[in-house]
Write a protein that holds these residues in place. Structure first.
Motif, PDB file in Angstrom:
ATOM      1  N   LEU A  82      35.907  91.281  68.550  1.00  0.00           N
ATOM      2  CA  LEU A  82      34.579  90.764  68.236  1.00  0.00           C
ATOM      3  C   LEU A  82      34.004  89.960  69.403  1.00  0.00           C
ATOM      4  O   LEU A  82      32.799  89.986  69.661  1.00  0.00           O
ATOM      5  CB  LEU A  82      34.622  89.901  66.975  1.00  0.00           C
ATOM      6  N   LEU A  83      34.863  89.231  70.112  1.00  0.00           N
ATOM      7  CA  LEU A  83      34.389  88.468  71.275  1.00  0.00           C
ATOM      8  C   LEU A  83      33.896  89.395  72.382  1.00  0.00           C
ATOM      9  O   LEU A  83      33.023  89.022  73.170  1.00  0.00           O
ATOM     10  CB  LEU A  83      35.505  87.568  71.805  1.00  0.00           C
ATOM     11  N   GLU A  84      34.433  90.612  72.439  1.00  0.00           N
ATOM     12  CA  GLU A  84      33.983  91.585  73.433  1.00  0.00           C
ATOM     13  C   GLU A  84      32.504  91.936  73.236  1.00  0.00           C
ATOM     14  O   GLU A  84      31.807  92.299  74.190  1.00  0.00           O
ATOM     15  CB  GLU A  84      34.835  92.862  73.346  1.00  0.00           C
ATOM     16  N   ILE A  92      24.008  88.578  68.667  1.00  0.00           N
ATOM     17  CA  ILE A  92      25.470  88.694  68.627  1.00  0.00           C
ATOM     18  C   ILE A  92      26.093  87.307  68.669  1.00  0.00           C
ATOM     19  O   ILE A  92      27.008  86.983  67.907  1.00  0.00           O
ATOM     20  CB  ILE A  92      25.972  89.544  69.811  1.00  0.00           C
ATOM     21  N   ALA A  93      25.579  86.454  69.559  1.00  0.00           N
ATOM     22  CA  ALA A  93      26.121  85.096  69.685  1.00  0.00           C
ATOM     23  C   ALA A  93      25.955  84.306  68.400  1.00  0.00           C
ATOM     24  O   ALA A  93      26.805  83.480  68.045  1.00  0.00           O
ATOM     25  CB  ALA A  93      25.445  84.368  70.846  1.00  0.00           C
ATOM     26  N   THR A  94      24.869  84.545  67.674  1.00  0.00           N
ATOM     27  CA  THR A  94      24.647  83.846  66.406  1.00  0.00           C
ATOM     28  C   THR A  94      25.766  84.139  65.416  1.00  0.00           C
ATOM     29  O   THR A  94      26.320  83.234  64.785  1.00  0.00           O
ATOM     30  CB  THR A  94      23.292  84.251  65.805  1.00  0.00           C
ATOM     31  N   SER A  95      26.124  85.418  65.274  1.00  0.00           N
ATOM     32  CA  SER A  95      27.171  85.780  64.315  1.00  0.00           C
ATOM     33  C   SER A  95      28.552  85.344  64.787  1.00  0.00           C
ATOM     34  O   SER A  95      29.383  84.907  63.980  1.00  0.00           O
ATOM     35  CB  SER A  95      27.153  87.293  64.055  1.00  0.00           C
ATOM     36  N   VAL A  96      28.823  85.462  66.077  1.00  0.00           N
ATOM     37  CA  VAL A  96      30.116  84.997  66.600  1.00  0.00           C
ATOM     38  C   VAL A  96      30.258  83.496  66.369  1.00  0.00           C
ATOM     39  O   VAL A  96      31.325  82.999  65.977  1.00  0.00           O
ATOM     40  CB  VAL A  96      30.264  85.343  68.090  1.00  0.00           C
ATOM     41  N   THR A  97      29.182  82.755  66.596  1.00  0.00           N
ATOM     42  CA  THR A  97      29.212  81.307  66.373  1.00  0.00           C
ATOM     43  C   THR A  97      29.469  80.983  64.909  1.00  0.00           C
ATOM     44  O   THR A  97      30.289  80.121  64.578  1.00  0.00           O
ATOM     45  CB  THR A  97      27.877  80.676  66.815  1.00  0.00           C
ATOM     46  N   ARG A  98      28.790  81.666  64.023  1.00  0.00           N
ATOM     47  CA  ARG A  98      28.981  81.407  62.593  1.00  0.00           C
ATOM     48  C   ARG A  98      30.424  81.735  62.177  1.00  0.00           C
ATOM     49  O   ARG A  98      31.029  81.044  61.352  1.00  0.00           O
ATOM     50  CB  ARG A  98      27.987  82.217  61.771  1.00  0.00           C
ATOM     51  N   LEU A  99      30.951  82.807  62.760  1.00  0.00           N
ATOM     52  CA  LEU A  99      32.320  83.198  62.461  1.00  0.00           C
ATOM     53  C   LEU A  99      33.310  82.114  62.898  1.00  0.00           C
ATOM     54  O   LEU A  99      34.197  81.700  62.133  1.00  0.00           O
ATOM     55  CB  LEU A  99      32.627  84.525  63.151  1.00  0.00           C
ATOM     56  N   GLN A 146      34.960  78.504  75.090  1.00  0.00           N
ATOM     57  CA  GLN A 146      34.465  79.646  75.874  1.00  0.00           C
ATOM     58  C   GLN A 146      33.063  80.046  75.416  1.00  0.00           C
ATOM     59  O   GLN A 146      32.192  80.364  76.243  1.00  0.00           O
ATOM     60  CB  GLN A 146      35.423  80.834  75.715  1.00  0.00           C
ATOM     61  N   LEU A 147      32.843  80.036  74.102  1.00  0.00           N
ATOM     62  CA  LEU A 147      31.539  80.409  73.579  1.00  0.00           C
ATOM     63  C   LEU A 147      30.467  79.428  74.023  1.00  0.00           C
ATOM     64  O   LEU A 147      29.358  79.823  74.416  1.00  0.00           O
ATOM     65  CB  LEU A 147      31.595  80.468  72.050  1.00  0.00           C
ATOM     66  N   LEU A 148      30.776  78.130  74.002  1.00  0.00           N
ATOM     67  CA  LEU A 148      29.812  77.115  74.411  1.00  0.00           C
ATOM     68  C   LEU A 148      29.442  77.293  75.886  1.00  0.00           C
ATOM     69  O   LEU A 148      28.265  77.211  76.266  1.00  0.00           O
ATOM     70  CB  LEU A 148      30.399  75.729  74.156  1.00  0.00           C
ATOM     71  N   GLU A 149      30.433  77.569  76.702  1.00  0.00           N
ATOM     72  CA  GLU A 149      30.169  77.801  78.127  1.00  0.00           C
ATOM     73  C   GLU A 149      29.314  79.055  78.310  1.00  0.00           C
ATOM     74  O   GLU A 149      28.387  79.088  79.135  1.00  0.00           O
ATOM     75  CB  GLU A 149      31.509  77.947  78.863  1.00  0.00           C
ATOM     76  N   TYR A 150      29.611  80.079  77.522  1.00  0.00           N
ATOM     77  CA  TYR A 150      28.854  81.327  77.571  1.00  0.00           C
ATOM     78  C   TYR A 150      27.389  81.090  77.184  1.00  0.00           C
ATOM     79  O   TYR A 150      26.467  81.585  77.833  1.00  0.00           O
ATOM     80  CB  TYR A 150      29.509  82.327  76.619  1.00  0.00           C
ATOM     81  N   LEU A 151      27.176  80.320  76.119  1.00  0.00           N
ATOM     82  CA  LEU A 151      25.814  80.058  75.650  1.00  0.00           C
ATOM     83  C   LEU A 151      24.982  79.357  76.712  1.00  0.00           C
ATOM     84  O   LEU A 151      23.819  79.698  76.946  1.00  0.00           O
ATOM     85  CB  LEU A 151      25.848  79.216  74.376  1.00  0.00           C
ATOM     86  N   CYS A 202      30.556  70.915  78.955  1.00  0.00           N
ATOM     87  CA  CYS A 202      29.541  71.565  78.132  1.00  0.00           C
ATOM     88  C   CYS A 202      28.967  70.612  77.096  1.00  0.00           C
ATOM     89  O   CYS A 202      27.756  70.598  76.846  1.00  0.00           O
ATOM     90  CB  CYS A 202      30.133  72.791  77.446  1.00  0.00           C
ATOM     91  N   VAL A 203      29.828  69.826  76.483  1.00  0.00           N
ATOM     92  CA  VAL A 203      29.355  68.870  75.484  1.00  0.00           C
ATOM     93  C   VAL A 203      28.404  67.865  76.128  1.00  0.00           C
ATOM     94  O   VAL A 203      27.358  67.515  75.565  1.00  0.00           O
ATOM     95  CB  VAL A 203      30.543  68.151  74.810  1.00  0.00           C
ATOM     96  N   GLN A 204      28.744  67.399  77.338  1.00  0.00           N
ATOM     97  CA  GLN A 204      27.905  66.446  78.055  1.00  0.00           C
ATOM     98  C   GLN A 204      26.506  67.028  78.299  1.00  0.00           C
ATOM     99  O   GLN A 204      25.499  66.334  78.145  1.00  0.00           O
ATOM    100  CB  GLN A 204      28.555  66.074  79.390  1.00  0.00           C
ATOM    101  N   ARG A 205      26.427  68.304  78.642  1.00  0.00           N
ATOM    102  CA  ARG A 205      25.131  68.938  78.901  1.00  0.00           C
ATOM    103  C   ARG A 205      24.246  68.945  77.657  1.00  0.00           C
ATOM    104  O   ARG A 205      23.023  68.894  77.752  1.00  0.00           O
ATOM    105  CB  ARG A 205      25.331  70.364  79.413  1.00  0.00           C
ATOM    106  N   LEU A 206      24.873  68.982  76.498  1.00  0.00           N
ATOM    107  CA  LEU A 206      24.101  69.047  75.258  1.00  0.00           C
ATOM    108  C   LEU A 206      23.640  67.682  74.763  1.00  0.00           C
ATOM    109  O   LEU A 206      22.923  67.602  73.761  1.00  0.00           O
ATOM    110  CB  LEU A 206      24.922  69.748  74.170  1.00  0.00           C
ATOM    111  N   THR A 207      24.018  66.611  75.448  1.00  0.00           N
ATOM    112  CA  THR A 207      23.540  65.282  75.053  1.00  0.00           C
ATOM    113  C   THR A 207      22.068  65.088  75.394  1.00  0.00           C
ATOM    114  O   THR A 207      21.459  64.096  74.978  1.00  0.00           O
ATOM    115  CB  THR A 207      24.363  64.177  75.738  1.00  0.00           C
ATOM    116  N   THR A 208      21.489  66.019  76.146  1.00  0.00           N
ATOM    117  CA  THR A 208      20.052  65.947  76.473  1.00  0.00           C
ATOM    118  C   THR A 208      19.279  67.076  75.789  1.00  0.00           C
ATOM    119  O   THR A 208      18.156  67.407  76.189  1.00  0.00           O
ATOM    120  CB  THR A 208      19.842  66.030  77.994  1.00  0.00           C
TER     121      THR A 208
END
Length: 639
Positions: free
Chosen positions: A529-531, A541-548, A571-576, A615-621
């Motif tokens: 599924l990650l493929e 695709i990212a929406t469903s992978v994230t929900r999963l 990995q998903l957060l970095e990809y997003l 990645c978490v730090q980037r989302l603080t803004t």
């Protein structure tokens, strides 16, 4: 009790019989003002109803493109032939009947189901039908202000132009006059009796109003001025309803032949503008994408300068059978994307609100939250957004959307796997069972589904959605192994993206129902599924992978498996952040990733060091306040 949604149409018969059709997709039979029967079968709102005089039979027309015949409360026949929503019905004196549709046609049927004639009256939607008072001929009204007066042979006797966008309805009066109601809030009466004519000043005013209307590219396309006729073209006789464009000193004027002469209809605006955008063979100042369904490609919408966004939005809703409730959203989206800042919202009861719209879309299940005045961080290891223990399921499209896709795709696939008429009827019944949750699909129903699961991967996605809808209503109809096999057979980078996308959504559903089995087989399930994140269409695709992954992070598991889930979320957060740089494309899924991380570090503090802090730090803004707050909570938690 009555209908559960708006009433769209009525028809009165003998002995106090009354039919009503509704956006709730049903027809009700009323006797002496009491509901005596509810007729169910349509997959979209009912737009018109009619009673067969003296026969005890009823007709209904719907946005599902069908007409149905009812006898003693039971469905007796389904008439198929229109390619878009059926808007109007009328029974003729010879016991045949007419139907009109958004596909611009009028069809004549006999009661056995045979289509006797098809007339294409317009290039725009047709909304209503009425029989002329003498019983010979009919009147049909529609979009672009057209009123078509037809004789008994199906020949156009006259085309009356109304200075309004839409003509919703018509009726013949006892003296032979015709009355029509239109979107400008007026009812107009037309007569052949000169004694009934309006004063000359009023008639001239209406002629001027018609001539002043601006006609968009819907009737034009590409024009070359040097190839258009000059005013001398008006000296030739035309046929009733014929249109003609004239080059009058560089201005393109549109004329329609009516009542024996050419009548000026309007001026064609920017007919040869090279900056126009083409859509469906027409040219527009703006063509914008409208996301109407999560996981599906956006629909294209064409708008010209000067078009009323509320009219455009209403026509768009009618064309695609979308819910009326989205009129405001679509109109405001048009305003935002075309710079029409001076346009103000109108209520659903205002002049351009189509009373005959249908349902059919579903939207992402995003929690509604306020971004104003967020609460501050509550303390180390504490957040108002995590931990969460509730898994979330994907939404399933309404049956009407599936039915339309089945009918469309069934004509495209090879003869070995396409459905016969009787098999297609099984599919209709399945959707009714799922909708009403009355009984499980039968063995024969399931056999038809298994046949459809053999369809080519380009056409299989609505079949998977049908399986999902059955699974949502009857969780134990399929075993876990059967469900997982459907996902694994269809979620693959080697298949078309819609096929994988819908299979992924099914996997999200499965995690809500078979939690322990999904955890036990997590590695086997997640790897292919990650493929799918390698598809070009990354957002859905990212929406469903994230929900999963979010669901997996909500479930109690051992630390080894939880560590693997965390690594995939990292990995998903970095990809997003890399592949979806526009925050509007990832704001919901970024938040869900953060909640999943919060769940994990709350359950296993020893995994704090493995969180992707960068990645978490980037989302603080982030723009979305809850994303920003959750990211700060996590950083405070792991500090």
């Amino acid at each position: 009790m009555g209908h559960t949604d708006g009433i769209t149409c009525l028809s009165a018969g003998m002995f106090g019989t009354l039919l009503s059709g509704s956006a709730d997709k049903t027809v009700r039979v009323w006797l002496d003002l009491k509901s005596s029967a509810v007729l169910k079968g349509h997959q979209a709102p009912v737009w018109d109803v009619a009673i067969y005089p003296g026969e005890g039979l009823y007709l209904s027309a719907s946005g599902d493109k069908t007409i149905r015949l009812w006898d003693n409360g039971e469905e007796r026949r389904v008439y198929r032939g229109h390619t878009d929503a059926v808007r109007g019905l009328v029974v003729l004196p010879d016991n045949t009947f007419l139907s009109c549709s958004n596909d611009c046609s009028v069809k004549q049927w006999d009661i056995t189901g045979t289509c006797l004639h098809t007339l294409t009256l317009s290039s725009s939607f047709l909304y209503s039908l009425s029989i002329r008072e003498n019983g010979v001929g009919f009147v049909s009204t529609g979009e672009n202000g057209n009123v078509f007066v037809m004789d008994g042979t199906g020949t156009t006797e006259q085309v009356i132009q109304i200075p309004a966008v839409s003509v919703w309805c018509s009726a013949s009066l006892p003296d032979g006059d015709i009355i029509v109601g239109s979107s400008d809030g007026l009812a107009r009466i037309f007569s052949q009796d000169s004694l009934s004519f309006a004063p000359m000043a009023d008639r001239e005013l209406m002629t001027e109003q018609v001539a002043a209307q601006k006609h968009s590219k819907q009737v034009v396309g590409d024009l070359q001025l040097d190839k258009l006729q000059g005013p001398e073209g008006l000296h030739r006789t035309g046929s009733e309803g014929q249109t003609l464009m004239i080059n009058n000193g560089g201005t393109v004027e549109l004329y329609k032949f009516s009542s024996g002469s050419w009548q000026k209809v309007g001026v064609v605006q920017d007919a040869y503008d090279k900056d126009k955008h083409e859509l469906d063979g027409q040219r527009f100042d703006h063509v914008i994408d409208v996301d109407v369904e999560d996981g599906k490609p956006p629909l294209k919408l064409g708008v010209n300068k000067g078009d009323d966004p509320w009219v455009v939005a209403q026509n768009f809703i009618g064309k695609h059978s979308l819910p009326q409730a989205y009129l405001s959203d679509i109109a405001n989206y048009i305003i935002q994307n075309t710079g029409q800042t001076d346009k103000q919202p109108m209520s659903l009861s205002a002049e351009y609100a189509d009373p005959f719209t249908g349902g059919g879309r579903y939207i992402p299940d995003e929690a509604a939250t306020s971004d104003c005045n967020p609460e501050p961080t509550l303390g180390k290891g504490v957040s108002r957004y995590y931990p969460q223990h509730n898994v979330s399921q994907e939404k399933v499209p309404e049956a009407t959307k599936l039915i339309m896709k089945f009918e469309e795709f069934n004509e495209m696939i090879n003869a070995n796997t396409n459905l016969s008429e009787s098999e297609l009827d099984h599919v209709y019944k399945i959707t009714e069972k799922v909708r009403d949750k009355t009984e499980k699909p039968s063995i024969d129903d399931t056999a038809v589904i298994q046949k459809m699961l053999l369809w080519d991967k380009s056409y299989i996605f609505p079949v998977i959605d049908l399986v999902r809808s059955i699974n949502n209503s009857f969780e134990d109809h399929f075993t876990f192994s059967e469900k997982l096999k459907i996902v694994q057979d269809n979620a693959s980078l080697s298949h078309p993206e819609p096929c994988s996308r819908v299979a992924l959504r099914f996997m999200v559903d499965i995690t809500c129902q078979h939690t322990q089995q999904c955890l036990d087989q997590y590695h086997t399930i997640i790897t292919p599924l990650l493929e799918c994140l390698k598809y070009d269409n990354k957002k859905f695709i990212a929406t469903s992978v994230t929900r999963l992954l979010h669901n997996m992070a909500c479930l109690p598991s051992d630390i080894a498996r939880t560590r693997l889930i965390l690594s995939h979320i990292n990995q998903l957060l970095e990809y997003l952040l890399k592949e979806l740089p526009q925050e509007k494309d990832r704001k919901w899924i970024s938040f869900q990733c953060l909640v999943a991380i919060g769940n994990i570090i709350t359950r296993y503090p020893e995994l704090i060091s493995e969180v992707n802090k960068v990645c978490v730090q980037r989302l603080t803004t982030a723009e979305l306040e809850k994303t920003k707050t959750t990211a700060r909570d996590i950083l405070y938690h792991i500090s």
